[in-house]
Motif scaffolding. Structure first.
Motif, PDB file in Angstrom:
ATOM      1  N   ARG A 365      -9.475 -14.043  -7.474  1.00  0.00           N
ATOM      2  CA  ARG A 365      -8.821 -13.102  -7.793  1.00  0.00           C
ATOM      3  C   ARG A 365      -8.091 -12.164  -6.854  1.00  0.00           C
ATOM      4  N   THR A 404      -4.902 -14.104 -10.429  1.00  0.00           N
ATOM      5  CA  THR A 404      -4.626 -13.032 -11.116  1.00  0.00           C
ATOM      6  C   THR A 404      -4.782 -11.825 -10.468  1.00  0.00           C
ATOM      7  N   VAL A 406      -5.905  -7.909 -10.317  1.00  0.00           N
ATOM      8  CA  VAL A 406      -6.743  -6.888 -11.347  1.00  0.00           C
ATOM      9  C   VAL A 406      -6.770  -5.667 -10.517  1.00  0.00           C
ATOM     10  N   ASP A 424      -4.611  -5.901 -15.349  1.00  0.00           N
ATOM     11  CA  ASP A 424      -4.408  -7.374 -15.054  1.00  0.00           C
ATOM     12  C   ASP A 424      -2.857  -7.766 -15.395  1.00  0.00           C
TER      13      ASP A 424
END
Length: 522
Positions: A365, A404, A406, A424
């Motif tokens: 991430r 993703t 965040v 997010d």
């Protein structure tokens, strides 16, 4: 910097002031409207009646004056002047008008002035007199001397005698009548308005008491916890003998029933909480033993590769069960109202440490920080606030796929409160699930499979990416959620006097925690 909208708590509905005031005002206006209509009808009827009476009286006087003028206007053989002026007849009052018409011309015309002298009429007045129809009904005309009631009568000797009486007295009487009616009506309206307002206010007082009780009940937090529903309608407004009293009595009966139901709900909740606390406490010992024996077996025994996998599975599930038991115990302590251990907590440092831990657990991430230049200090329990941030970041990690972004943000709001956000860019929470994300054991069934893992450890198809949890997808099977993380966040933040909110749409989901200023939390 992530934005965090200021959302003020919605006040309870004000059942009392606007509704009863408008109702009371409408009743007073209706009463005054009826009085105005009645006064208007009485005034019109009185005016018409008085006008008719004065007109009849004036016509009688006019008829007598016309008769005197006609009789006096006969020619006298002994009078060298011929026919006398009708205005000189005896009994003619001040302001009387007389004229003699012969052959379509005004022979003589005049008005008896206030000093008993004769005043002639103008040419325009003569034209008005010539236009009168002989032997017709009296008519009102305006002359240079004022408004007059006129009648033209043909005398036995062939002349047309016009007689007129002034309308000034009649008009003055009618004007006095209108003024008197207006003054009486205005006084009556003011009196009725004051008395009506007092009576209606007294009549509406029981309704105001009912509204006050309903308002207080509407503002009580009845959804959870112990609720003392001691609000009741006063006995004076709850007597079944009247319409309002019947409503008050029924409202008291309803409140009594609701109070009993809330008490039963509270007792049931306490039993469940006590059971959860006791069960969680009792489970800690066997779980500790399971982990200890697992470690002992790993150190003293030799297993096949399958045995090692099975033993690792036992250890991981025991650790997961231990974490669940600890979460339940924490919720039980928070439910009991145990206050946090307050101290100075630097949220910026806390955010850095927690995000660093998550980077190690999920390097696939993109973890970002948005922090102010100065530390953001609050008064709180550092361990619990760390768990709040860790749960939010873990929730974002478990319910999003690789790649993703965040973003964790910390800032100081204009009112001095501290705001921590976790945002997010995943698929978003399902709209029907947003309202219950903070409920205990709340999990969206369609969001329990991470597309990175798939149903059987392989790539997931399109159906494996529904919107739930924090974003469209959830954790792999090895990171199944218990549904307690966000409820713990909510309870801890509440215990610190703060609020937590969530906003979500496809491509952006944000959890925002607002904590009171350091001086407010003690």
């Amino acid at each position: 910097m992530p934005s965090f909208p200021d959302v003020a708590a919605a006040p309870g509905p004000d059942w009392r002031s606007p509704s009863t005031w408008h109702l009371r005002t409408r009743l007073v206006l209706v009463a005054m409207g009826l009085l105005v209509a009645i006064c208007g009808a009485v005034g019109v009827f009185s005016y018409i009646s008085m006008d008719s009476f004065l007109t009849r009286q004036l016509d009688e006087q006019l008829g007598a004056a016309a008769h005197r003028s006609s009789e006096f206007g006969r020619s006298d053989p002994d009078d060298p002047r011929g026919r006398p002026d009708p205005l000189e007849a005896r009994g003619q009052g001040i302001g009387t008008l007389n004229a003699r018409l012969q052959g379509g011309a005004v022979v003589s015309a005049g008005v008896l002035a206030g000093d008993a002298t004769r005043r002639s009429l103008s040419a325009d007045d003569n034209a008005v007199l010539l236009a009168l129809a002989p032997n017709a009904e009296p008519v009102d005309r305006t002359l240079s001397a004022g408004a007059y009631r006129l009648i033209a009568a043909t005398a036995p000797y062939g002349d047309v005698i016009v007689t007129g009486l002034p309308l000034a007295e009649k008009q003055s009487t009618l004007a006095s009548l209108v003024g008197t009616l207006g003054a009486v009506s205005a006084g009556g309206l003011i009196l009725v308005g004051l008395v009506g307002t007092a009576l209606i206010r007294r009549t509406m007082q029981p309704l105001e008491q009912l509204s006050e009780v309903a308002t207080k009940v509407s503002r009580l937090p009845l959804d959870a916890g112990e609720v003392a529903l001691g609000v009741r309608v006063p006995p004076s407004a709850a007597h079944p003998g009247t319409e309002v009293g019947s409503v008050g009595y029924a409202l008291n009966q309803m409140l009594e029933n609701v109070s009993n139901a809330l008490q039963a709900r509270q007792e049931s909740e306490m039993k469940v909480r006590q059971f959860v606390a006791d069960a969680s406490h009792e489970l800690r010992t066997p779980l500790t033993a399971i982990r200890g024996y697992t470690e002992l077996l790993r150190m003293t025994e030799h297993f096949t590769p399958d045995g090692e996998k099975s033993l690792a599975r036992v250890q991981s599930q025991s650790e997961r069960m231990t974490a669940l038991v600890e979460d339940l115990l924490l919720l039980a302590r928070l439910d009991e109202g145990q206050p946090p251990t307050f101290g100075n907590v630097d949220l910026t440092q806390l955010a850095v440490e927690t995000v660093s831990d998550e980077k190690v657990m999920a390097p696939d991430r993109i973890w970002q920080l948005e922090l102010p230049d100065e530390p953001v200090l609050v008064r709180g329990d550092s361990t619990q606030l760390h768990q709040v941030l860790a749960n939010l970041l873990s929730n974002a990690r478990k319910h999003t796929g690789p790649g993703t972004t965040v973003v964790t943000g910390v800032m100081r709001a204009a009112d001095g409160s501290a705001v921590v956000t976790v945002t997010d860019n995943g698929g978003g929470i399902a709209p029907e699930f947003v309202g219950r994300v903070f409920a205990r054991f709340a999990r969206a069934d369609a969001a329990r499979t991470n597309p990175a893992a798939g149903a059987a450890g392989g790539p997931a198809g399109p159906s494996a990416a529904p919107s739930a949890g924090t974003t469209a997808v959830a954790a792999p099977a090895s990171e199944g959620t218990s549904g307690l993380g966000l409820s713990i966040v909510y309870s801890i933040v509440q215990a610190h006097g703060g609020t937590v909110e969530v906003t979500s749409r496809p491509g952006r989901t944000q959890f925002a925690v607002r904590l009171p200023a350091a001086a407010a939390a003690s």
